[in-house]
Design an enzyme around this catalytic site. Structure first.
Site, PDB file in Angstrom:
ATOM      1  CG  ASP A   1      39.101  39.203  43.900  1.00 30.36           C
ATOM      2  OD1 ASP A   1      39.765  38.892  42.891  1.00 30.36           O
ATOM      3  OD2 ASP A   1      39.026  40.374  44.324  1.00 30.36           O
ATOM      4  N   GLY A   2      41.131  36.682  43.942  1.00 25.62           N
ATOM      5  CA  GLY A   2      42.512  36.500  44.412  1.00 25.62           C
ATOM      6  C   GLY A   2      43.272  35.374  43.727  1.00 25.62           C
TER       7      GLY A   2
ATOM      8  N   GLY B   1      44.597  35.300  40.723  1.00 26.33           N
ATOM      9  CA  GLY B   1      45.777  35.817  40.020  1.00 26.33           C
ATOM     10  C   GLY B   1      46.921  36.090  40.990  1.00 26.33           C
ATOM     11  NE  ARG B   2      44.796  40.062  44.248  1.00 25.09           N
ATOM     12  CZ  ARG B   2      43.786  40.459  44.993  1.00 25.09           C
ATOM     13  NH1 ARG B   2      44.013  41.106  46.111  1.00 25.09           N
ATOM     14  NH2 ARG B   2      42.547  40.214  44.625  1.00 25.09           N
TER      15      ARG B   2
ATOM     16  CB  SER C   1      32.097  40.164  36.518  1.00 27.44           C
ATOM     17  OG  SER C   1      33.194  40.782  35.890  1.00 27.44           O
TER      18      SER C   1
ATOM     19  CG  ASN D   1      35.749  38.883  35.260  1.00 29.37           C
ATOM     20  OD1 ASN D   1      35.141  38.105  35.996  1.00 29.37           O
ATOM     21  ND2 ASN D   1      36.547  39.823  35.755  1.00 29.37           N
ATOM     22  CD1 TRP D   2      32.264  39.905  29.028  1.00 28.92           C
ATOM     23  CD2 TRP D   2      33.305  38.209  27.997  1.00 28.92           C
ATOM     24  NE1 TRP D   2      31.403  38.834  29.002  1.00 28.92           N
ATOM     25  CE2 TRP D   2      32.012  37.786  28.372  1.00 28.92           C
ATOM     26  CE3 TRP D   2      34.149  37.313  27.328  1.00 28.92           C
ATOM     27  CZ2 TRP D   2      31.541  36.500  28.088  1.00 28.92           C
ATOM     28  CZ3 TRP D   2      33.676  36.037  27.056  1.00 28.92           C
ATOM     29  CH2 TRP D   2      32.394  35.650  27.436  1.00 28.92           C
TER      30      TRP D   2
ATOM     31  NE  ARG E   1      36.211  41.436  45.929  1.00 27.08           N
ATOM     32  CZ  ARG E   1      36.001  42.180  44.868  1.00 27.08           C
ATOM     33  NH1 ARG E   1      35.013  43.028  44.867  1.00 27.08           N
ATOM     34  NH2 ARG E   1      36.778  42.084  43.805  1.00 27.08           N
TER      35      ARG E   1
ATOM     36  CB  ILE F   1      29.272  45.148  46.084  1.00 25.96           C
ATOM     37  CG1 ILE F   1      28.958  45.062  47.585  1.00 25.96           C
ATOM     38  CG2 ILE F   1      28.173  44.495  45.305  1.00 25.96           C
ATOM     39  CD1 ILE F   1      28.730  43.647  48.100  1.00 25.96           C
TER      40      ILE F   1
ATOM     41  CD  GLU G   1      25.057  41.765  58.848  1.00 22.78           C
ATOM     42  OE1 GLU G   1      26.146  42.369  58.843  1.00 22.78           O
ATOM     43  OE2 GLU G   1      24.045  42.196  59.424  1.00 22.78           O
TER      44      GLU G   1
HETATM   45  C1  FPP Z   1      38.982  36.369  40.311  1.00 20.82           C
HETATM   46  O1  FPP Z   1      40.354  36.295  40.641  1.00 20.82           O
HETATM   47  C2  FPP Z   1      38.569  35.130  39.669  1.00 20.82           C
HETATM   48  C3  FPP Z   1      37.965  34.995  38.446  1.00 20.82           C
HETATM   49  C4  FPP Z   1      37.652  36.105  37.553  1.00 20.82           C
HETATM   50  C5  FPP Z   1      37.638  33.657  37.924  1.00 20.82           C
HETATM   51  C6  FPP Z   1      36.892  32.794  38.878  1.00 20.82           C
HETATM   52  C7  FPP Z   1      36.991  31.414  38.438  1.00 20.82           C
HETATM   53  C8  FPP Z   1      37.192  30.359  39.256  1.00 20.82           C
HETATM   54  C9  FPP Z   1      37.275  30.432  40.720  1.00 20.82           C
HETATM   55  C10 FPP Z   1      37.405  29.022  38.739  1.00 20.82           C
HETATM   56  C11 FPP Z   1      36.330  28.277  38.085  1.00 20.82           C
HETATM   57  C12 FPP Z   1      35.004  28.245  38.646  1.00 20.82           C
HETATM   58  C13 FPP Z   1      34.109  27.295  38.339  1.00 20.82           C
HETATM   59  C14 FPP Z   1      32.680  27.558  38.514  1.00 20.82           C
HETATM   60  C15 FPP Z   1      34.545  25.974  37.833  1.00 20.82           C
HETATM   61  P1  FPP Z   1      41.348  37.303  39.939  1.00 20.82           P
HETATM   62  O2  FPP Z   1      41.868  36.662  38.703  1.00 20.82           O
HETATM   63  O3  FPP Z   1      40.662  38.611  39.737  1.00 20.82           O
HETATM   64  O4  FPP Z   1      42.484  37.436  40.996  1.00 20.82           O
HETATM   65  P2  FPP Z   1      43.412  38.706  41.205  1.00 20.82           P
HETATM   66  O5  FPP Z   1      42.518  39.820  41.681  1.00 20.82           O
HETATM   67  O6  FPP Z   1      44.356  38.234  42.260  1.00 20.82           O
HETATM   68  O7  FPP Z   1      44.081  38.990  39.908  1.00 20.82           O
END
Ligand code: FPP
Length: 231
Positions: free
Chosen positions: A19-20, A22-23, A64, A67-68, A179, A186, A198
């Site tokens: 996660d993170g 985008g930020r 997830s 995420n769509w 995370r 979660i 854990e």
């Molecule tokens: C969450 O960050 C990230 C995702 C929904 C995408 C995860 C994808 C990757 C790490 C890259 C590709 C992976 C593979 C297997 C090649 P966020 O966009 O929710 O960040 P934010 O909370 O800061 O907006």
């Protein structure tokens, strides 16, 4: 303080919520896609490192079921990242990592599904770490899928039968969930498997996550006294 080699317990199965992205991009005045691209680089580095230090199974939350809801352009970009990673991954055979996908792949693009299957077949005999990439994955949906499989096989709905029919197959317990990015949830990840996991949270944004940060999370895991409900 980091622990010495002898004090460190390497968790058998680690789950990571990446996660993170985008930020991370926003902080640099970049489009979100740049964050995902950087996140994919981190993913590769951490996967290799986890295999090197003897983790038996790593499950990463790549996309997830929820995420769509993101803008179509972003979803398309993430899917294209998966494809280019999977095309590239054929060159990683010498790393001896067994790649598997968890989640409902039936709604994904046919060419992505083909690449997933190709990579699974290609790495099926690898004896190193199992890498589960969760795409269109949700923990609740996985539990329902497992229940359907159990019933289809004519078995009764017991804890044992459900466990044996989860997408994660032999790795039905996750020992440590990490995370990054400051969120402490979660988010529908490995719900069944995390009953005794854990949880380690950190403020680092996923693209900045380094092997040392994985070590720090493992140190934290090693320090905790895991009692499984006993005393
Ligand atoms: C969450 O960050 C990230 C995702 C929904 C995408 C995860 C994808 C990757 C790490 C890259 C590709 C992976 C593979 C297997 C090649 P966020 O966009 O929710 O960040 P934010 O909370 O800061 O907006």
């Amino acid at each position: 303080m980091s622990l010495g080699e002898s004090e460190r317990i390497i968790p058998k199965h680690i789950g990571i919520i990446m996660d993170g992205n985008g930020r991370w991009a926003k902080l640099r005045g970049l489009p979100r896609s740049a964050g995902h691209r950087a996140g994919a680089v981190t993913f590769k580095e951490i996967t290799r490192y986890a295999n090197k230090i003897g983790v038996k199974c790593l499950t990463v939350y790549a996309f997830s079921s929820e995420n769509w809801r993101r803008p179509e352009k972003e979803v398309k970009y993430i899917m294209s990242l998966f494809k280019s990673y999977l095309k590239d991954a054929v060159n990683y055979a010498d790393e001896n990592i067994k790649t598997r996908f968890i989640g409902d792949r039936s709604v994904l693009d046919k060419d992505l599904q083909d690449l997933m299957e190709y990579n699974e077949n290609l790495s099926k005999d690898a004896t190193g770490m199992v890498l589960n990439i969760a795409i269109n994955y949700g923990g609740r949906q996985e539990i329902l899928r497992a229940a359907e499989r159990v019933l289809e096989k004519g078995l009764s709905l017991t804890e044992e039968n459900l466990t044996a029919n989860m997408d994660t197959e032999n790795f039905s317990e996750v020992d440590l969930i990490i995370r990054p990015s400051g969120e402490e949830r979660i988010s529908n990840f490995l719900l069944w498997q995390s009953a005794y996991a854990e949880l380690v949270f950190s403020d680092i944004l996923w693209p900045d996550f380094k092997p040392e940060d994985l070590d720090a999370a493992i140190d934290e895991f090693s320090r905790r006294n895991r009692r499984f409900g006993g005393v």
